[in-house]
Design a protein around this motif. Sequence first.
Motif, PDB file in Angstrom:
ATOM      1  N   ALA A   1      44.293 -33.245  14.746  1.00 43.43           N
ATOM      2  CA  ALA A   1      44.087 -32.896  16.156  1.00 43.43           C
ATOM      3  C   ALA A   1      44.144 -34.138  17.040  1.00 43.43           C
ATOM      4  N   TYR A   2      43.567 -35.225  16.559  1.00 43.33           N
ATOM      5  CA  TYR A   2      43.486 -36.460  17.349  1.00 43.33           C
ATOM      6  C   TYR A   2      44.875 -37.046  17.600  1.00 43.33           C
ATOM      7  N   MET A   3      45.752 -36.982  16.590  1.00 40.27           N
ATOM      8  CA  MET A   3      47.069 -37.625  16.674  1.00 40.27           C
ATOM      9  C   MET A   3      48.198 -36.632  16.928  1.00 40.27           C
ATOM     10  N   TYR A   4      47.868 -35.387  17.240  1.00 38.61           N
ATOM     11  CA  TYR A   4      48.888 -34.333  17.292  1.00 38.61           C
ATOM     12  C   TYR A   4      49.990 -34.650  18.301  1.00 38.61           C
TER      13      TYR A   4
ATOM     14  N   MET B   1      38.822 -52.296  14.619  1.00 39.36           N
ATOM     15  CA  MET B   1      38.641 -51.088  15.418  1.00 39.36           C
ATOM     16  C   MET B   1      39.806 -50.853  16.369  1.00 39.36           C
ATOM     17  N   ALA B   2      40.788 -51.753  16.370  1.00 40.70           N
ATOM     18  CA  ALA B   2      41.980 -51.556  17.193  1.00 40.70           C
ATOM     19  C   ALA B   2      42.799 -50.365  16.736  1.00 40.70           C
ATOM     20  N   GLY B   3      42.645 -49.950  15.497  1.00 43.28           N
ATOM     21  CA  GLY B   3      43.386 -48.806  14.986  1.00 43.28           C
ATOM     22  C   GLY B   3      42.871 -47.499  15.555  1.00 43.28           C
ATOM     23  N   PRO B   4      43.605 -46.394  15.356  1.00 44.15           N
ATOM     24  CA  PRO B   4      43.119 -45.080  15.798  1.00 44.15           C
ATOM     25  C   PRO B   4      41.757 -44.767  15.198  1.00 44.15           C
ATOM     26  N   THR B   5      40.940 -44.020  15.913  1.00 41.75           N
ATOM     27  CA  THR B   5      39.568 -43.750  15.481  1.00 41.75           C
ATOM     28  C   THR B   5      39.477 -43.084  14.111  1.00 41.75           C
ATOM     29  N   PRO B   6      40.349 -42.134  13.747  1.00 39.73           N
ATOM     30  CA  PRO B   6      40.266 -41.592  12.374  1.00 39.73           C
ATOM     31  C   PRO B   6      40.481 -42.652  11.303  1.00 39.73           C
ATOM     32  N   VAL B   7      41.261 -43.668  11.617  1.00 35.22           N
ATOM     33  CA  VAL B   7      41.443 -44.788  10.676  1.00 35.22           C
ATOM     34  C   VAL B   7      40.122 -45.518  10.486  1.00 35.22           C
ATOM     35  N   SER B   8      39.428 -45.758  11.589  1.00 27.35           N
ATOM     36  CA  SER B   8      38.130 -46.425  11.503  1.00 27.35           C
ATOM     37  C   SER B   8      37.159 -45.604  10.671  1.00 27.35           C
ATOM     38  N   ALA B   9      37.220 -44.288  10.815  1.00 27.03           N
ATOM     39  CA  ALA B   9      36.308 -43.424  10.069  1.00 27.03           C
ATOM     40  C   ALA B   9      36.617 -43.439   8.581  1.00 27.03           C
ATOM     41  N   LEU B  10      37.897 -43.342   8.215  1.00 28.27           N
ATOM     42  CA  LEU B  10      38.262 -43.232   6.808  1.00 28.27           C
ATOM     43  C   LEU B  10      38.218 -44.570   6.088  1.00 28.27           C
ATOM     44  N   ILE B  11      38.898 -45.561   6.653  1.00 30.70           N
ATOM     45  CA  ILE B  11      39.096 -46.823   5.943  1.00 30.70           C
ATOM     46  C   ILE B  11      37.949 -47.781   6.175  1.00 30.70           C
TER      47      ILE B  11
ATOM     48  N   ALA C   1      32.478 -40.450  18.036  1.00 31.84           N
ATOM     49  CA  ALA C   1      32.897 -41.465  19.005  1.00 31.84           C
ATOM     50  C   ALA C   1      34.327 -41.205  19.459  1.00 31.84           C
ATOM     51  N   GLY C   2      35.190 -40.788  18.514  1.00 30.50           N
ATOM     52  CA  GLY C   2      36.555 -40.452  18.889  1.00 30.50           C
ATOM     53  C   GLY C   2      36.610 -39.294  19.871  1.00 30.50           C
ATOM     54  N   SER C   3      35.764 -38.287  19.671  1.00 31.94           N
ATOM     55  CA  SER C   3      35.722 -37.152  20.598  1.00 31.94           C
ATOM     56  C   SER C   3      35.278 -37.597  21.986  1.00 31.94           C
ATOM     57  N   ILE C   4      34.278 -38.473  22.028  1.00 29.90           N
ATOM     58  CA  ILE C   4      33.808 -38.986  23.316  1.00 29.90           C
ATOM     59  C   ILE C   4      34.922 -39.772  24.008  1.00 29.90           C
ATOM     60  N   ILE C   5      35.617 -40.600  23.247  1.00 33.71           N
ATOM     61  CA  ILE C   5      36.699 -41.410  23.811  1.00 33.71           C
ATOM     62  C   ILE C   5      37.803 -40.516  24.375  1.00 33.71           C
ATOM     63  N   VAL C   6      38.135 -39.435  23.667  1.00 33.14           N
ATOM     64  CA  VAL C   6      39.161 -38.510  24.152  1.00 33.14           C
ATOM     65  C   VAL C   6      38.718 -37.855  25.453  1.00 33.14           C
ATOM     66  N   LYS C   7      37.473 -37.383  25.498  1.00 37.30           N
ATOM     67  CA  LYS C   7      36.972 -36.704  26.690  1.00 37.30           C
ATOM     68  C   LYS C   7      36.873 -37.646  27.891  1.00 37.30           C
TER      69      LYS C   7
ATOM     70  N   PHE D   1      34.046 -29.639  23.768  1.00 38.79           N
ATOM     71  CA  PHE D   1      34.915 -28.963  22.806  1.00 38.79           C
ATOM     72  C   PHE D   1      34.299 -27.627  22.388  1.00 38.79           C
ATOM     73  N   SER D   2      35.162 -26.654  22.180  1.00 34.70           N
ATOM     74  CA  SER D   2      34.723 -25.361  21.661  1.00 34.70           C
ATOM     75  C   SER D   2      34.283 -25.514  20.205  1.00 34.70           C
ATOM     76  N   PRO D   3      33.284 -24.732  19.756  1.00 32.14           N
ATOM     77  CA  PRO D   3      32.886 -24.799  18.343  1.00 32.14           C
ATOM     78  C   PRO D   3      34.014 -24.485  17.383  1.00 32.14           C
ATOM     79  N   ALA D   4      35.054 -23.804  17.850  1.00 29.96           N
ATOM     80  CA  ALA D   4      36.200 -23.484  16.996  1.00 29.96           C
ATOM     81  C   ALA D   4      37.312 -24.524  17.094  1.00 29.96           C
ATOM     82  N   SER D   5      37.074 -25.582  17.872  1.00 26.38           N
ATOM     83  CA  SER D   5      38.104 -26.615  18.053  1.00 26.38           C
ATOM     84  C   SER D   5      38.279 -27.427  16.777  1.00 26.38           C
ATOM     85  N   HIS D   6      39.498 -27.927  16.596  1.00 25.87           N
ATOM     86  CA  HIS D   6      39.755 -28.799  15.447  1.00 25.87           C
ATOM     87  C   HIS D   6      39.100 -30.168  15.624  1.00 25.87           C
ATOM     88  N   PHE D   7      38.551 -30.421  16.802  1.00 28.30           N
ATOM     89  CA  PHE D   7      37.742 -31.623  17.009  1.00 28.30           C
ATOM     90  C   PHE D   7      36.293 -31.388  16.572  1.00 28.30           C
TER      91      PHE D   7
END
Length: 606
Positions: free
Chosen positions: A106-109, A241-251, A347-353, A449-455
Motif C-alpha cells: 500500500a505504501y509503495m503502490y 532512515m533515508a530509505g522507505p519506511t517499510p524498509v526501516s521496519a523490516l531491515i 510512523a509511516g502512516s503518520i508521514i503519509v497523512k 485510515f479506515s479499519p479495512a485499509s491496507h495501511f
Amino acid sequence: MQDLLFLVPVLPLASALVLLLTAGRLSPFVVAILGVGSIGLAALLSLFIGLAFVASGEPVFHQVLFNWLPIANAPINAALQLDQLSLVMTGVITGVGWMIHWYAAAYMYDDKDIQRFFVYMNLFVFAMLILVLGDSLVLLYLGWEGVGLCSFLLIGFWQHDPNNVKAAKKAFIVTRVGDTAMMLGLLILFTEFGSLHIATILSSPVPVAQHTLWLACLLLVGGAVGKSAQLPLQTWLPDAMAGPTPVSALIHAATMVTAGVYLIARLHPLFLQVEGILTLVAWIGALTLVLAGIAALFQSDIKRVLAYSTMSQIGYMFLGLGALAFDSAIFHLMTHAFFKALLFLTAGSIIVKLHHQQNIYKMGGLFRSLPLTSTFLLIGLLALVAFPGTSGFFSKEAILAATWQAHTAGPILWSLGVLGAFLTSLYSFRLLFIVCFGPASQHVEERDFSPASHFVLPLLPLFVLAVVGGFITLDFSRVFAQAAHPHVTLWIEWMPVAVSAFGFVVAWVLYFPRTTPRQVDGTMTRFCRDGLGFDWLYNRLFTQPLRLFARLNKSDVIDHFYRFVAWLNFRLNAVLVTSQNGKLRWYLYGTLAGCVLMLGGLIWWR
C-alpha cells in the motif's frame, strides 16, 4: 512436513527472480500479489513446519540439498538446519516480514519503481533466511553479505536524492568494517577446527589456544556490532532512515540488525570458552543502550527517534547475551520485532497523512485528527517502555534480572540497564506528547485510515502481539543449556518499572505541550542530535586523513610500478622490431646464432 523446509527460502527467491525477469511489464497489483504472497506462503509454511518440528520432539532437523564445495576432509553442503533458535528466527522473519510486505504494497503502490522495490525486499528475506537456517558458517556468511547488499540497495532506493545515496554508501562502508572482521574470525576458526560446519565446530574436541580462540571471538563480535549497529560501528543506522519506511521496519528494526545477536547466540559455546569476551559483549550493549537513549531524546525526526531506540533495544539484547541470558536476549529480539515494526509502520502512516512531514515539532494534536493511528503509536510505545503486561515488559525484565546476578555482568551493568529504561521512557513519552497532544502544528485535512485499509490491516496482528506477545512461551532448553534464570529480590525486579514511571512524570513536566512546542537548537542539543559526536570523531580520525592521503597520492605510487612494466615492454618491443627487417639471410644467421648459443650453453652446463 519438515521436508518442505527448503521451500521457505526458495519462495521469496523465486518471487524476486520472477519480478526481476519481468521488470516493467507487470502492473502494481500483480507485483504486490507476487511480492506479498510469496512471503505470506513462506510464513504459513514456517508455521506448519514449526508445529511439525515441535511435535516430533527432535532436537534438530537437518536437510541436505546438495554438495556445494567438496573440500577434502571438510565438505561444505548446501544444507539447512532447524532447531529451537532458528525456528524462532524464521518465524520472526517470515511472520513480521509478511505484515511489513503487506503494508509496503500500500505504501509503495503509486511508486513507479515498485517492482524493483519488491525484488530487493524479497531478496533480503531470502538472504536473511539463509543466514538463520544455514548449517555452516559459509551459508551464514553468504546470507550475512546478502542482507548487507539488499540493505544498501534499499536505503538508496530513491537514488535521485544525493543524501539517500550518501546514507546507503555510509551503511555499506561502516558495516563492511565489521564484515571484514567477521571473515577473519571465520578463517581463524577454519584454520583451527578444519571445518566451518557449525555443529562440528561447537562439538569439536580439538584443543585451541586460549589467545587464538579469544581473537576469533573478538573478530566475530566485531562483525556482530557492525551489523547490529552497536558501539563503535553504530553510526550508520540513523542515516539508514533515508530509505522507505517499510524498509526501516523490516531491515533496520525487526530483522537484519538482529543478525549480530543471532550470531553470538548461535556460537555461544565458543564464547563461553573465552574468559572475558561475554563481559565485553555486555559492556558494549550497556554503553550502547545508554548513549543511544540520550541521542534519541534530542531527535526531531520521528524515524530517527525510532532508529536510536532500535539501537538502544539491541543494546539490551547484547547485555542479555553478555549476562548469559541467551534465551532472554532472543525473547527480547522477538518481542522487539513486534512492537518496533508496529512503531515504524505507524510512523509511516503518520508521514503519509502529513504529506511526508517527519519533523515531530510540525505535527501535534494527532489523537484528535488521527485517533486510530495514534492508538497504534501509543501501544507500540508502551511496549517499548516495558509497561507491565505488554510484550516488552517480560523480555526486558528477564534481561535485567539476569544482569544483576551474572558473573559476567553485575550491579554496575544492571544500573546502566535501569538508566536505559529511564531514558527509554523519557524519549518515548516525549515523542507521544509532542506528536499526539497539544495544539496541531499543521492541519490534517484527510480523515484517519479506515479499519479495512491496507495501511491498518497489517498493523492489527502486530498490535495484538505487541500487547500479548510476552505470554508466548519459548523453549530453548536444547540450545542454551547454560542460560541464566536467576531469582532476584522484589525491588530489583520492579526498579525498572519504577524508573519508567518516573520517566513518564519527567516527560509530562518537560514535554507535554501547553502551547505549540518549539525545537531547541543549542550546542548540546546539536551534539546529542548528531549522535554524540561519533560522526565528527570518525570524520577526523579516518575520513579526512584518507582524503589527504588521496590528494597527496593522486598519481598513485603503485601505478608507477605498472607504468614501468608497460614502458619496459615498449622498449623491448622497439629493440625486437629492429631485428624484423625482412631479409632472409639475417633471419638465417640469427637462427644459427641462437642454436650455437643453446648448444654452447648445454655443453658448458654438462
